[in-house]
Design a protein around this motif. Structure first.
Motif, PDB file in Angstrom:
ATOM      1  N   LEU A   1      69.163   8.729 103.752  1.00 58.75           N
ATOM      2  CA  LEU A   1      68.523   9.909 104.318  1.00 58.75           C
ATOM      3  C   LEU A   1      67.013   9.810 104.127  1.00 58.75           C
ATOM      4  O   LEU A   1      66.529   9.322 103.101  1.00 58.75           O
ATOM      5  CB  LEU A   1      69.049  11.178 103.655  1.00 58.75           C
ATOM      6  CG  LEU A   1      70.532  11.467 103.863  1.00 58.75           C
ATOM      7  CD1 LEU A   1      70.937  12.724 103.086  1.00 58.75           C
ATOM      8  CD2 LEU A   1      70.864  11.611 105.335  1.00 58.75           C
TER       9      LEU A   1
ATOM     10  N   ARG B   1      65.846  14.671 105.078  1.00 56.03           N
ATOM     11  CA  ARG B   1      67.317  14.733 105.001  1.00 56.03           C
ATOM     12  C   ARG B   1      67.980  14.367 106.331  1.00 56.03           C
ATOM     13  O   ARG B   1      69.060  14.833 106.650  1.00 56.03           O
ATOM     14  CB  ARG B   1      67.794  16.105 104.518  1.00 56.03           C
ATOM     15  CG  ARG B   1      67.163  16.631 103.251  1.00 56.03           C
ATOM     16  CD  ARG B   1      67.575  15.968 101.990  1.00 56.03           C
ATOM     17  NE  ARG B   1      68.980  16.177 101.704  1.00 56.03           N
ATOM     18  CZ  ARG B   1      69.685  15.396 100.922  1.00 56.03           C
ATOM     19  NH1 ARG B   1      69.114  14.376 100.335  1.00 56.03           N
ATOM     20  NH2 ARG B   1      70.952  15.616 100.706  1.00 56.03           N
ATOM     21  N   GLU B   2      67.339  13.512 107.105  1.00 59.27           N
ATOM     22  CA  GLU B   2      67.901  12.999 108.351  1.00 59.27           C
ATOM     23  C   GLU B   2      68.287  11.539 108.129  1.00 59.27           C
ATOM     24  O   GLU B   2      67.642  10.837 107.349  1.00 59.27           O
ATOM     25  CB  GLU B   2      66.877  13.106 109.482  1.00 59.27           C
ATOM     26  CG  GLU B   2      66.500  14.544 109.806  1.00 59.27           C
ATOM     27  CD  GLU B   2      65.344  14.631 110.786  1.00 59.27           C
ATOM     28  OE1 GLU B   2      64.688  13.601 111.054  1.00 59.27           O
ATOM     29  OE2 GLU B   2      65.084  15.744 111.261  1.00 59.27           O
TER      30      GLU B   2
END
Length: 177
Positions: free
Chosen positions: A19, A23-24
């Motif tokens: 991530l 948080r992708e």
């Protein structure tokens, strides 16, 4: 030697998908690996993505990269997704004792990927309708595990205040068949 990938009949992609700070999922490794495979992709090969990822990755990211030079998935090569499924620390279930979920970009890809995994695992396969469904299975497993861990962590705080040993509770609770 990535240039030798054209010699293999089956190519597995199992690279990290960490991530980002937002948080992708960082898809750079999947994309770069797909580009390296595309450089030597030949007709008749089966390419299987195993990296943990979101539904649509195989179809929307990997497939276009592999098809960029003119070969077509389902016609010239086969493309599938089968998530890596490990249970770290579990001595009863190693990689070969856990069934492989398999989704293909079309039925021929799913059948070929299932045949491959059935030859290398004693637990068999769980075929699903397509790659996105297989990706959703992996995501659901991870979410389920995370929710369970969070729940037990919260229960531990409550039970500690009540003088109850969380491990005794867990041991007794898991005795239910």
């Amino acid at each position: 030697d990535m240039l030798r990938l054209g010699e293999a009949d089956i190519v597995l992609i199992c690279v990290p998908t960490p991530l980002t700070v937002n948080r992708e999922p960082e898809m750079r490794y999947v994309e770069l690996t797909s580009q390296a495979i595309a450089a030597s992709l030949r007709a008749g090969q089966l390419v299987i993505l195993e990296s943990t990822t979101y539904p649509g990755t195989t179809e929307d990211l990997v497939k276009p990269v592999l098809e960029a030079d003119g070969l077509k998935s389902g016609t010239d090569f086969l493309l599938a997704y089968s998530p890596e499924r490990e249970d770290p620390g579990n001595v009863d279930y190693g990689t070969t004792q856990i069934p492989k979920v398999v989704g293909g970009d079309g039925e021929p890809a799913r059948v070929a990927a299932c045949a491959f995994y059935e030859a290398v695992t004693s637990a068999g396969t769980v075929p699903v309708s397509d790659t996105s469904t297989a990706e959703a299975v992996k995501l659901t497993e991870n979410i389920f595990r995370s929710v369970n861990i969070a729940l037990v962590n919260e229960l531990k705080l409550v039970y500690d205040r009540m003088g109850i040993d969380i491990w005794e509770v867990i041991d007794a609770a898991k005795s239910k068949p």
